[in-house]
Write an enzyme that holds these catalytic residues in place. Structure first.
Site, mmCIF file in Angstrom:
data_model
loop_
_atom_site.group_PDB
_atom_site.id
_atom_site.type_symbol
_atom_site.label_atom_id
_atom_site.label_comp_id
_atom_site.label_asym_id
_atom_site.label_seq_id
_atom_site.Cartn_x
_atom_site.Cartn_y
_atom_site.Cartn_z
ATOM 1 N N ASP A 1 -4.343 -0.766 0.310
ATOM 2 C CA ASP A 1 -5.261 -1.677 1.013
ATOM 3 C C ASP A 1 -4.968 -3.156 0.822
ATOM 4 O O ASP A 1 -5.483 -3.987 1.539
ATOM 5 C CB ASP A 1 -6.697 -1.449 0.520
ATOM 6 C CG ASP A 1 -7.242 -0.116 0.955
ATOM 7 O OD1 ASP A 1 -6.690 0.433 1.912
ATOM 8 O OD2 ASP A 1 -8.201 0.365 0.338
ATOM 9 N N GLY B 1 26.689 -9.252 4.201
ATOM 10 C CA GLY B 1 26.086 -10.316 3.389
ATOM 11 C C GLY B 1 26.991 -11.529 3.216
ATOM 12 O O GLY B 1 26.628 -12.476 2.517
ATOM 13 N N ARG C 1 29.512 -20.838 1.795
ATOM 14 C CA ARG C 1 28.422 -20.670 2.760
ATOM 15 C C ARG C 1 27.209 -19.991 2.114
ATOM 16 O O ARG C 1 26.746 -18.937 2.551
ATOM 17 C CB ARG C 1 28.895 -19.833 3.955
ATOM 18 C CG ARG C 1 29.993 -20.496 4.755
ATOM 19 C CD ARG C 1 30.726 -19.501 5.633
ATOM 20 N NE ARG C 1 29.818 -18.765 6.485
ATOM 21 C CZ ARG C 1 29.372 -19.171 7.663
ATOM 22 N NH1 ARG C 1 29.753 -20.333 8.136
ATOM 23 N NH2 ARG C 1 28.567 -18.433 8.373
HETATM 24 P P1 ATP Z 1 -8.022 2.902 -4.191
HETATM 25 O O1 ATP Z 1 -7.669 1.463 -3.937
HETATM 26 O O2 ATP Z 1 -7.045 3.836 -3.630
HETATM 27 O O3 ATP Z 1 -9.438 3.253 -3.849
HETATM 28 P P2 ATP Z 1 -8.959 2.757 -6.872
HETATM 29 O O4 ATP Z 1 -8.250 2.565 -8.159
HETATM 30 O O5 ATP Z 1 -9.855 1.662 -6.422
HETATM 31 O O6 ATP Z 1 -7.874 3.088 -5.796
HETATM 32 P P3 ATP Z 1 -11.210 4.488 -7.494
HETATM 33 O O7 ATP Z 1 -11.471 5.887 -7.058
HETATM 34 O O8 ATP Z 1 -12.202 3.469 -7.188
HETATM 35 O O9 ATP Z 1 -9.772 4.138 -6.911
HETATM 36 O O10 ATP Z 1 -10.995 4.496 -9.078
HETATM 37 C C1 ATP Z 1 -10.128 5.425 -9.719
HETATM 38 C C2 ATP Z 1 -10.711 5.881 -11.027
HETATM 39 O O11 ATP Z 1 -10.914 4.748 -11.887
HETATM 40 C C3 ATP Z 1 -12.095 6.513 -10.917
HETATM 41 O O12 ATP Z 1 -12.015 7.875 -10.563
HETATM 42 C C4 ATP Z 1 -12.638 6.308 -12.307
HETATM 43 O O13 ATP Z 1 -12.115 7.279 -13.187
HETATM 44 C C5 ATP Z 1 -12.067 4.940 -12.685
HETATM 45 N N1 ATP Z 1 -13.070 3.887 -12.383
HETATM 46 C C6 ATP Z 1 -13.281 3.255 -11.211
HETATM 47 N N2 ATP Z 1 -14.289 2.372 -11.297
HETATM 48 C C7 ATP Z 1 -14.740 2.442 -12.555
HETATM 49 C C8 ATP Z 1 -15.788 1.791 -13.288
HETATM 50 N N3 ATP Z 1 -16.562 0.885 -12.716
HETATM 51 N N4 ATP Z 1 -15.939 2.124 -14.576
HETATM 52 C C9 ATP Z 1 -15.159 3.037 -15.167
HETATM 53 N N5 ATP Z 1 -14.186 3.692 -14.535
HETATM 54 C C10 ATP Z 1 -13.963 3.409 -13.260
#
Ligand code: ATP
Length: 768
Positions: free
Chosen positions: A155, A578, A741
């Site tokens: 993303d 190149g 160059r």
């Molecule tokens: P993507 O960008 O693909 O969504 P992401 O890393 O944001 O990736 P998430 O599912 O939000 O994906 O987070 C992955 C894991 O990180 C969660 O399953 C959880 O184990 C841990 N995690 C996320 N947020 C928290 C939080 N606030 N506190 C503790 N652990 C968290």
């Protein structure tokens, strides 16, 4: 002797292309630095489960991982880690496995979790000792949690970094799909609504819009100020009136209107297909791209980013002291940097809150400057008409556009964007066909040249086209006749010249600048947007087309490696283009994991060949079957006058004594690429608009004052973390290695060391 440090790496959250290259880089760099490498399988779930989920890794365990999509060590959403008891168990498992440091590659959620884990760490240890799960002696060596974040997410949603590992691969998939859809849309004169990923972040939708020249995009951070339905209908109607046969609308899954109400693909379709009076009545389809966006192998840029960030993460781990703030590794323009993780996580959260609370100004301000730039570029290049940005009559310029040198991916996108910008400002963009050769010969019936105003409808279709639609030519103005060029500039009353091209284009501006005393009509502002696969233009670390070329080479090398797996153990010696710049050879070596790269900057010596051949013999001697996938050596076409790809392959074959095979392979002009990469297209748009804005600062009738102004002849470039215009005079005199160059200093030379380290290449005697 102190025990070896144990560094673990984990992938977490949604998988993204480039995670495997990141793990490979961490594992190998860790081993190279004399430490032990571990992988935590299945993200935080593995940390909570412990035991076999935390595994020691060897050098060969990550062989071939550069070209693998997804994540081979697995990822999972772990509910337990959201709660303190889960994190307590995770802490215990880390200590029981004696892990000293953890490198986490994941999205904002994963890094938020990491940040929480870090802030709680002392209290987790206290609790583990207090409840008797661990002894004070066990926790003593682990008082400080050493964590480094790598942002792996398609993303591109983390504040503080221009790109996340995987986002350009996802963008490439999206653009590929949109390009396919365009063909059918055009054939049937249809409209397509394409939904792409991005709950809080519209980067993918926006960049796909920029790269493909979509008619309309919807992103969460920047809803349209007016009624979006009216806005979209207006734009689509106008484009159809101009003669466009296709309508493409890209919508991020989290798009909303100015009131915060979600905008769905279905609603957009309804509007486009509306058959009531005054409705658009277009035959409209919806395509939701879904998980294909995550799929496949990483593009060249993501492999490079993941590799360099993995290396930097290991360095950050080893540099850390108890006082060091927990970092994550970011990239700003072209510079890999360490930044505080906590701040990035907090700002990313603020951004999501700003979107939710409809404070869109704030949301945009929390995105990187490139994001805002690209949004403005998008609006300028798609809603082409003279609007509120138009200049007063006397300030409108006549600007000549010229492509010089070999074609490079992104040249057309640059011209298209610059033309669109000119139109929105009331300038008159003039196409000079086939370079300076075409310019000087355009009189009479020479078919080579012509000079004419752009036709917008024609130019509008160039966003994703390869090659050079206005034609390009290597001839310098000095060869075409400086006097006739000067006369033509006068005859056409050009106020400025916009060049897109490689080293010949650079040389051309230099010649014209020097001829100003003799020909006063050359005293107009000129700027160059570098575009060459060789990436050898002084003043920039990046030229349009170099990314497209790297992707072609990476695909080529992946296929070659695969073909070797079906046959015998084989070394392929691949010759790259190149010129006298080893940039693409080195970068593709980095992206495919080459065993050796030979470049003109270093040359090739017998000692080097000897060391590399001995290394290969050694590798195959100890190989237990893993090396069936083959080894690659990359050699730049001008690395040596004597040792070319064929000779090197012959030497290796002779020395291998039938224990392994060797072949040479020359991809040739394939390297110029077909469809330009989205990165080249997006950067083309952004940089081209900046070029015209720069020319604009001189205004019309600049003849009298530009001669003495060094900034009237410039090269735009990305240097470190900035986009800058550098005066030609400065570059000519101090920055250019004219006989070879190329720039005097190759910014990428340090990467050779990374290629050698991660490829396991032995130290070899450097040529004098
Ligand atoms: P993507 O960008 O693909 O969504 P992401 O890393 O944001 O990736 P998430 O599912 O939000 O994906 O987070 C992955 C894991 O990180 C969660 O399953 C959880 O184990 C841990 N995690 C996320 N947020 C928290 C939080 N606030 N506190 C503790 N652990 C968290």
């Amino acid at each position: 002797m102190a025990p070896k440090k144990k560094i673990a790496v984990m992938t977490s959250g949604g998988d993204s292309p480039g995670m495997n290259p990141a793990v490979r880089a961490v594992v190998r760099m860790t081993i190279h630095m004399g430490c032990e490498a571990y992988c935590v399988y299945e993200g935080y779930e593995g940390l909570v489960q412990g035991g076999d989920f935390i595994r020691k890794m060897g050098w060969d365990d990550v062989r071939g991982w550069l070209s693998e999509g997804g994540t081979l060590i697995g990822t999972a959403r772990c509910m337990a880690f959201y709660e303190r008891p889960g994190r307590l168990t995770a802490a215990k498992n880390m200590i029981l496995s004696n892990i000293d440091a953890l490198i986490i590659c994941g999205g904002d959620g994963s890094l938020t979790g990491a940040d929480k884990f870090r802030s709680e760490w002392p209290s987790l240890l206290e609790e583990l000792v207090a409840n008797g799960e661990l002894t004070a002696a066990q926790v003593k060596p682990h008082q400080h949690l050493n964590i480094v974040g790598l942002v792996g997410s398609i993303d591109n949603d983390l504040t503080g970094t221009d790109a996340t590992i995987g986002c350009y691969s996802a963008l490439a998939r999206i653009c590929e799909m949109v390009d396919y859809i365009e063909a059918t849309a055009s054939s049937h004169s249809r409209a397509f609504v394409i939904e792409v990923m991005g709950r809080h972040c519209g980067w993918l939708a926006l960049m796909a819009g920029v790269a493909t020249g979509a008619d309309f995009v919807f992103i969460p951070e920047r809803p349209r100020e007016h009624d979006w339905k009216e806005d979209m209908a207006d734009v689509v109607r106008r484009h159809r009136k101009l003669g466009k046969r296709k309508t493409i609308v890209i919508v991020a899954e989290g798009a909303r209107d100015k009131n915060g109400t979600k905008i769905t693909a279905e609603e957009i379709k309804k509007l486009l297909a509306d058959k009531s009076e005054g409705g658009l009545a277009l035959d409209t389809r919806i395509t939701t791209l879904g998980h294909v966006q995550r799929g496949g192998t990483a593009v060249a840029y993501d492999r490079m980013l993941a590799t360099l960030q993995g290396v930097e993460a290991v360095k950050a781990v080893l540099d850390a002291t108890p006082e060091t703030e927990t970092p994550f590794i970011a990239i700003n323009e072209n510079k890999i940097v360490r930044k505080p993780l906590m701040q990035a996580v907090a700002e990313t959260k603020k951004l999501a809150e700003a979107v939710d609370s409809k404070d869109f100004e704030k949301a945009m301000s929390l995105r990187d400057s490139e994001f805002e730039d690209q949004w403005n570029s998008y609006i300028l290049t798609t809603n082409v008409m003279m609007g509120d940005k138009v200049l007063p009559e006397q300030d409108r310029m006549k600007i000549g556009f010229i492509n010089v040198g070999a074609p490079a991916g992104g040249m057309n996108a640059a011209v298209r964007a610059a033309v669109a910008y000119c139109v929105s400002r009331g300038h008159e963009p003039i196409a000079i066909h086939n370079g300076f050769a075409g310019f000087s010969r355009h009189h009479g019936d020479d078919p080579l040249g012509s000079v004419r105003p752009f036709d917008w409808l024609e130019v509008d279709g160039w966003a994703s086209k390869g090659g050079s639609e206005i034609g390009t030519n290597r001839e310098l103005p000095g060869e075409s006749g400086m006097e006739s060029i000067a006369n033509l500039i006068e005859e056409y009353r050009l106020d400025a010249l916009f060049l897109v091209g490689g080293f010949e284009a650079f040389h051309s501006i230099s010649q014209m600048r020097k001829a100003r005393d003799q020909y006063p009509s050359l005293c107009i502002p000129m700027t160059l947007l570098p575009a060459t696969i060789s990436n050898n233009v002084p003043g920039t670390e990046y030229s349009l087309g170099s990314d497209t070329c790297l992707n072609e080479l990476v695909n080529y090398c992946d296929k070659i490696k695969q073909s070797a797996s079906a046959t015998r153990r084989r070394v392929f010696v691949i010759e790259t283009q190149g010129g006298r710049s080893g940039y693409i050879a080195t970068l593709s070596g980095l992206d495919v994991g080459a065993s050796a790269v030979y470049i003109p900057e270093e040359g090739i010596s017998l000692e080097m060949l000897n060391a590399d051949v001995n290394h290969l013999k050694n590798v195959f001697k100890h190989d237990k079957g893993q090396s069936r996938a083959g080894r690659l050596i990359l050699v730049n076409e001008k690395a040596s006058k004597v040792y070319n790809a064929k000779l090197i392959a012959d030497i290796i074959r002779e020395e291998a004594h039938d224990r392994f095979e060797s072949r040479e392979s020359i991809p040739g002009h394939v390297q110029q690429g077909g469809v330009p990469s989205p990165m080249d297209r997006c950067r083309a748009v952004r940089l081209a608009i900046k070029c015209i804005q720069h020319l604009e600062t001189f205004g019309t009738n600049a003849h009298n004052h530009v001669k003495k102004d060094p900034s009237s002849t410039t090269v735009i470039g990305i240097q470190g973390s900035e986009v800058v215009f550098t005066p030609m005079k400065e570059l000519e005199e101090t920055g250019t290695d004219w006989p070879n160059r190329r720039p005097k200093v190759a910014h990428w030379m340090g990467l050779s060391e990374v290629v050698n380290i991660l490829g396991g290449r032995p130290d070899y005697p450097k040529p004098e």
